[in-house]
Structures are given as structure tokens and as C-alpha cells.
Write an enzyme that holds these catalytic residues in place. Structure first.
Site, PDB file in Angstrom:
ATOM      1  N   ASP A   1       1.058  -1.033  -0.156  1.00 45.86           N
ATOM      2  CA  ASP A   1      -0.034   0.100   0.082  1.00 45.86           C
ATOM      3  C   ASP A   1       0.897   1.118  -0.152  1.00 45.86           C
ATOM      4  OD1 ASP A   1      -1.572   2.258   0.773  1.00 45.86           O
ATOM      5  OD2 ASP A   1      -2.743   0.861   1.933  1.00 45.86           O
ATOM      6  N   HIS A   2       0.841   1.938  -1.086  1.00 47.87           N
ATOM      7  CA  HIS A   2       2.006   2.980  -1.099  1.00 47.87           C
ATOM      8  C   HIS A   2       1.980   4.064  -0.156  1.00 47.87           C
ATOM      9  CE1 HIS A   2      -0.852   5.289  -3.668  1.00 47.87           C
ATOM     10  NE2 HIS A   2      -0.058   6.329  -3.308  1.00 47.87           N
TER      11      HIS A   2
ATOM     12  N   HIS B   1      -5.970   3.055   1.501  1.00 48.79           N
ATOM     13  CA  HIS B   1      -5.383   4.064   2.103  1.00 48.79           C
ATOM     14  C   HIS B   1      -5.953   4.975   3.216  1.00 48.79           C
ATOM     15  CE1 HIS B   1      -3.243   2.887  -1.565  1.00 48.79           C
ATOM     16  NE2 HIS B   1      -3.924   3.931  -2.461  1.00 48.79           N
TER      17      HIS B   1
END
Ligand code: BG6
Length: 496
Positions: free
Chosen positions: A182-183, A245
């Protein structure tokens, strides 16, 4: 701490992610001397490219997207020499033995001792097939060298498919080998949430229902879906941003102090938050969640398309490009503290921020305007852009009397002239190379997040009486999202 020699194997190497993010991020690591001595990238894809064509394409990507622009052709070329390309059909099981042969050849040439990282930058329909085929070929076996698997989002489409995917991955790889990326977890400012909370004596004692009135989290973008309409139609803001996010940010804001800063302890605490999310029943969805879709508008003299006019989008689409939720965390620390989260495309600005709204003083001695008084103490943690932390508090207006005004104490990362903020992919890839999964999602937490959003998605799918509110592109989403929060006599923050 240098990673061991290894090969990074990228499935889907002819795609955008490899070009814009992965190869440039690895170049940044190379540029800082953070790669091991022996290292190679093997790009895989169906497009028929040779090493040279692949390198030429990646060269452009690096020049455009690497944070550290190559200072010499020589340096760039010595990185590009490590890049290889192998064209094969990932869907065809018979071709995996060819891949095995190619890997063996590179492994010998680079002396990487069987250490491989597999990166799935493919459409999600391949997430079960590729790991199963790798396993079939013995390429998940760690008896010689490590084998790690990085899986891009979307991790499932709902709870059921996420469970199925987890189950399938776990038949081929062990949980410790799986890195669900998950960036957002790779962003410096997201990691800084842990430090802000747990290294400062002044915040943590106040970080609970006794002193916090509510928490607001915004993930706003000022662009539309661009050429990703086809993907976005099946996703929407809830799956694209909130399930992963934004809920991650909720987890980091709300978690208990971990016993240790390590993968198990941090991820345990995040999972506990997700397990404590108060379920929103399908019949209550209209009360707790709002969805919207941007419509055509004129922004500063420029005509902007509505979502339904975008390429790849159905003209009667009901996919949400904006979602807002009021949620509660039923545990000792947060009982009855509302968390308001929202995310949308085509909003007035690009900003991701967390706002902790502290309770007002019990008695208003100074202010003649109570509503101003309520807004004195906010801690704004800006994730991006203009990364930093802002504290708002009340101060006396100079002069006669005791008028109070709201002032800011503001820290910007950009004030630290020496600071280099690594890109999210750079940080996360390095962690995987080092075998540290702290900043990657664990399977159980992903499922818990889906469990929370599933009823909302189901209600939105099945109940046509729940409106998809149109909002003109360039505005802060549907007006009704204000009702969600204003019912409580407070408003969203509208950062500029
Ligand atoms: C991605 C979404 O995961 O995150 C995109 O698929 C979104 O739709 C992007 O634009 C936002 O990331 P960032 O880092 O720009 O906030």
C-alpha cells in the site's frame, strides 16, 4: 544494512507502474548506493521487447520520474545494464519452465544465490495464477535463497474475494513471504504519524476520547480518472482509496502504542483497530456514508468533463468518485469519538491530511464567539503535499480587552534543507529487499478492512434509492457530505 544479492522479477513490466514508479525507484536506491553489489531486474511481459528496447524505454522513465536525476550517462548506463527483459505469456503454465531457465541463467551470472523478489504489477486477475505457477516450478521454495512476493492493490474486490486470494496465496507462499503493498505506508509523513504520536510526551496523554472531539481525514485529488476510466468503473472511491489508504490512516491514528517497533507488533495494533470498527449495517448506510460523482463544470474558465463523459465510463455509471463516511471505533480509547473520512477525485485541490480536533475548554472565558473557540485546538498532520505538522491554538489579540484569535504553529518538511524525502516505492522496495514487512499489509488486516466496507458497497449496489449525488468538478464533493458532519454542529476543514 545492505540487502543480500538478489533479482527483482517484475511481472507486468511493460505497464505504467514499472515505467513510472518501480524502475525509477530502484534507480534512486542505486544512486544512493543502497542496492546490493550483485543485483538485476528481470522484466516480464507479453509485449515482445528485447533487453535493449526495455532499457531504452526505462531510461525515459528514469529521466522523467526518478527523484534523483541521473547526473551522468555513465551512471545511468551502469544501472540499465542490470535490466533484462523476458517476453512470455504469464497465463500459459507451460511457459513457466522457460522462466525458470531464464532465472537460473541470471542467478548464475549475477551470483544471486537463488534470492528472488517477485513483483506482481499485473492486472489482479493474475494474482492467483502467477504465484501458483511459481510454486509449481519450485520457485517459491526457500531452501536456496529467499523468495518474496509483492502484491499490488487491489487486494480483492470485497471480503469474499480477498479471503479467496489470501487462501490461494497461502497455499503457494508463507505469510512471511507475502508483501501486500500500500504505497501510503511508504510515505515518510505516514510513518511520521507513529513518531509524532509515540515520541512526544505532549500528544499521547491527550490522544483519547477524554480530549479529542473528533478526527477528520481527507484524501482529496484535483484530477479526474484520466485514462483509467475502465479500471475505475469497477472500483470507485471506496475500493480505490478508502478501503486501503484511508483506513490505513485511521489505523495509524487510532492504534495503541506497539510493544516494539517491528512488523508483528505494529501490524497487530493496526489489525486491532480494524477489528474494532463499529459495523455499519446495510440499512444504516444512508445515515453514515455519502457517495458522489463529479459532473461537468467550468473551472476558472476551463470546461472540465464530467465522470460519465470520461473514456471507458458508462454514460449511466453509478460509480462513486467521492465517498465520505462517519465511523466509530468501539474500544476503550475511542468510544463515541466520530471519525470523518472522505476522499474524492476532481476536488478543488490535492491534499491528504489528518485533523485531530481537540475538545474545547469546559468554560469559555474569553471568546465572544463560541464557534471560533471550538476550533482553537487542532493538530493538522499534512501527509501531502507541503508535508508537515500544524498546530492551531488561541492567542490574545494585542490591545485592549481579551479577544482571542486562532493562530498557527507550523512545521514544513521543506524547511529542513538537508532532508531528502524518499519516494514511497523506494522505501517499500528497500524494506522488502531487507526482508522487513512492517510497512506492508498483513492478510488479516486487509480482510478486516473489507469486512467494514462490504455492507456499504452492498447497499450502494443493491439499493437504488441511495443517491449518487452529482458535484461540479472542482468543488468539495456533494453538499450533503456537509450534513454528515454538520449534524454535529461542526464542519469539514476546507484546506486550500
Ligand atoms: C492509488 C489510486 O492507489 O492512489 C489512485 O489507485 C490515486 O486512483 C492514488 O490517484 C493516490 O495516491 P497519492 O499518493 O497521489 O495520494
Amino acid at each position: 544494512n545492505q540487502p543480500k544479492n538478489h533479482i527483482l522479477v517484475i511481472f507486468g513490466a511493460s505497464g505504467d507502474l514499472t515505467y513510472r514508479k518501480l524502475v525509477p525507484a530502484v534507480f534512486d536506491l542505486f544512486d544512493q548506493g543502497l542496492l546490493p553489489e550483485k543485483f538485476a531486474i528481470l522484466g516480464l511481459g507479453r509485449t515482445d521487447l528485447g533487453d535493449t528496447a526495455f532499457r531504452d524505454k526505462m531510461k525515459e522513465g528514469i529521466k522523467q520520474f526518478a527523484l534523483n536525476k541521473p547526473d551522468s550517462e555513465e551512471k545511468l548506463n551502469s544501472y540499465l545494464e542490470k535490466l533484462h527483459y523476458f517476453s512470455f505469456d504469464t497465463k500459459d503454465p507451460d511457459e513457466y519452465c522457460l522462466l525458470k531457465g531464464k532465472l537460473r541463467e541470471l542467478d548464475e551470472a549475477y551470483e544471486t544465490e537463488g534470492n528472488f523478489i517477485y513483483y506482481l504489477a499485473t492486472p489482479p486477475s493474475m494474482y492467483e495464477i502467477i504465484p501458483a505457477q511459481l510454486d509449481e516450478q519450485g520457485l517459491s521454495d526457500e531452501s536456496t535463497g529467499f523468495k518474496r512476493l509483492i502484491v499490488e492493490k487491489p487486494f480483492g474486490y470485497d471480503l469474499k474475494t480477498a479471503q479467496k486470494l489470501n487462501k490461494s496465496l497461502l497455499t503457494n507462499f508463507k505469510e512471511e513471504q507475502i508483501y501486500r503493498i500500500d504505497h501510503y505506508l511508504g510515505k515518510e509523513t505516514v510513518q511520521n504519524l507513529l513518531v509524532t504520536r509515540f515520541s512526544n510526551g505532549i500528544f499521547e496523554p491527550l490522544w483519547n476520547r477524554n480530549y479529542i472531539h473528533h478526527v477528520e481525514i481527507t484524501g482529496a485529488e484535483n484530477i479526474g480518472v484520466g485514462n483509467r476510466g475502465g479500471y475505475y468503473e469497477g472500483s470507485g472511491a471506496m475500493r480505490d482509496m478508502i478501503q486501503n489508504h484511508l483506513l490505513l490512516l485511521v489505523g495509524l491514528v487510532a492504534m495503541e502504542p506497539p510493544a516494539l517497533i517491528d512488523s508483528t507488533n505494529i501490524r497487530n495494533e493496526i489489525a486491532k483497530v480494524f477489528h474494532s470498527l463499529r459495523p455499519i449495517q446495510e440499512k444504516e448506510v444512508a445515515q453514515y456514508a455519502i457517495r458522489g460523482q463529479y459532473i461537468a463544470s467550468n473551472i476558472k474558465g476551463k470546461q472540465v468533463k464530467g465522470y460519465r463523459e470520461e473514456e471507458g465510463v458508462a454514460t449511466d455509471s453509478r460509480t462513486e468518485t467521492f465517498a465520505a463516511i462517519k465511523l466509530f471505533i468501539d474500544n476503550w480509547r475511542w468510544a463515541d469519538v466520530p471519525f470523518y473520512i472522505r476522499s474524492g477525485k476532481m476536488l478543488p485541490t490535492r491534499v491528504t491530511e489528518i485533523v485531530i480536533h481537540f475538545k474545547a475548554t469546559p468554560h469559555h472565558l474569553f471568546a465572544d464567539d463560541e464557534s471560533i473557540c471550538k476550533n482553537y485546538n487542532q493538530l493538522v498532520i499534512r501527509i501531502q503535499p507541503d508535508e508537515g505538522v500544524l498546530m492551531k491554538f488561541g492567542m490574545k489579540v494585542p490591545g485592549a480587552g481579551f479577544k482571542v484569535q486562532n493562530v498557527n504553529m507550523d512545521f514544513h518538511y521543506s524547511d529542513l534543507s538537508e532532508t531528502y524525502l524518499p519516494s514511497a516505492y523506494e522505501r517499500l522496495l528497500l524494506d522488502c529487499m531487507l526482508g522487513d514487512s512492517t510497512l506492508y499489509h498483513r492478510g488479516d488486516a486487509v480482510e478486516a478492512a473489507w469486512k467494514f466496507v462490504d455492507p456499504i458497497l452492498n447497499a450502494w449496489k443493491n439499493d437504488n434509492s441511495i443517491p449518487v449525488h452529482g458535484y461540479p468538478a472542482g468543488t468539495w464533493g456533494p453538499d450533503v457530505s456537509d450534513d454528515l458532519i454538520e449534524q454535529d454542529d461542526i464542519t469539514w476543514r476546507y484546506p486550500c
